[in-house]
Design an enzyme around this catalytic site. Structure first.
Site, PDB file in Angstrom:
ATOM      1  N   GLU A 193      63.321  -7.893  46.210  1.00  0.00           N
ATOM      2  CA  GLU A 193      64.384  -7.614  47.192  1.00  0.00           C
ATOM      3  C   GLU A 193      64.935  -8.904  47.813  1.00  0.00           C
ATOM      4  OE1 GLU A 193      61.253  -7.485  47.697  1.00  0.00           O
ATOM      5  OE2 GLU A 193      60.735  -7.981  49.768  1.00  0.00           O
ATOM      6  N   CYS A 205      54.571  -6.410  46.250  1.00  0.00           N
ATOM      7  CA  CYS A 205      53.614  -7.293  46.926  1.00  0.00           C
ATOM      8  C   CYS A 205      52.563  -6.478  47.681  1.00  0.00           C
ATOM      9  CB  CYS A 205      54.364  -8.297  47.791  1.00  0.00           C
ATOM     10  SG  CYS A 205      53.392  -9.783  48.043  1.00  0.00           S
ATOM     11  N   HIS A 254      58.665 -10.597  45.260  1.00  0.00           N
ATOM     12  CA  HIS A 254      59.595  -9.861  46.130  1.00  0.00           C
ATOM     13  C   HIS A 254      60.973  -9.722  45.474  1.00  0.00           C
ATOM     14  CE1 HIS A 254      57.359  -9.546  49.989  1.00  0.00           C
ATOM     15  NE2 HIS A 254      56.659 -10.525  49.439  1.00  0.00           N
TER      16      HIS A 254
END
Ligand code: GLN
Length: 186
Positions: free
Chosen positions: A171, A78, A169
């Site tokens: 994660e 991002c 994202h």
């Protein structure tokens, strides 16, 4: 395997969790010395203006570029993807100027327009779709590199040598395949 996470601002802890799941050792990078012991680097999501301001103020850019020049892989997620890009709109942001992509910031709108989407990546990532979480995400309008996944005909996961960038994202989803793939680049 020691993997640095640029820890100036943004989603650091979630990347560290993913790395630990994959038996890698996360190292928070705040100073030049922190860069000494790492084999690869993650530039997390957050606010690219804040992250780049601190990155250049603390002189981390030169050492990151030198390490990358010597072969260190970098994953930018991002805001991290914005920081890797050679071309950013609005063009007021100074970046690391590494990936041959043109990216526009906040292209889906405001925070409230954040969304999740199921996307199909190339087989190198795996057959199961990825649950991609986009938060005030940028859009890659042009990529002169390998496109590993797209959403609405725009690249959302791209690779140029040992540089990997996502506009979503990875994660935050309960799926460590992107991190696993990144570690395979080391
Ligand atoms: N909107 C942010 C920027 O332009 C990126 C958002 C994110 O990293 N989730 O820097």
């Amino acid at each position: 395997m020691r993997v640095g996470i640029l820890a100036l601002q943004g989603n650091v802890r979630e990347h560290a969790t993913m790395l630990r799941q994959l038996k890698a050792t996360p190292v928070e990078v705040k100073t030049e010395e922190d860069l000494d012991s790492i084999e690869s680097l993650i530039i997390p999501g957050g606010e690219s203006t804040t992250i780049t301001k601190l990155l250049f103020e603390q002189n981390l850019d030169k050492k990151i570029l030198a390490l990358h020049h010597d072969g260190m892989p970098i994953l930018g997620t991002c805001a991290g993807a914005i920081i890797l890009a050679k071309s950013v709109q609005p063009n007021t942001l100074k970046t690391l100027n590494l990936m041959d992509i043109h990216i526009t910031r906040n292209d889906y709108g405001r925070q409230i327009q954040s969304f999740e989407a199921s996307i199909q990546a190339e087989n190198t990532i795996g057959k199961k779709p990825l649950n991609a979480i986009f938060i005030r995400a940028p859009v890659i309008k042009k990529a002169n590199c390998t496109i590993l996944a797209q959403y609405n005909n725009n690249p959302v996961l791209v690779q140029e040598g040992n540089l990997l960038a996502t506009t979503f994202h990875p994660e935050l989803a309960n799926d460590n395949r992107i991190h696993k793939y990144f570690l395979s680049l080391i």
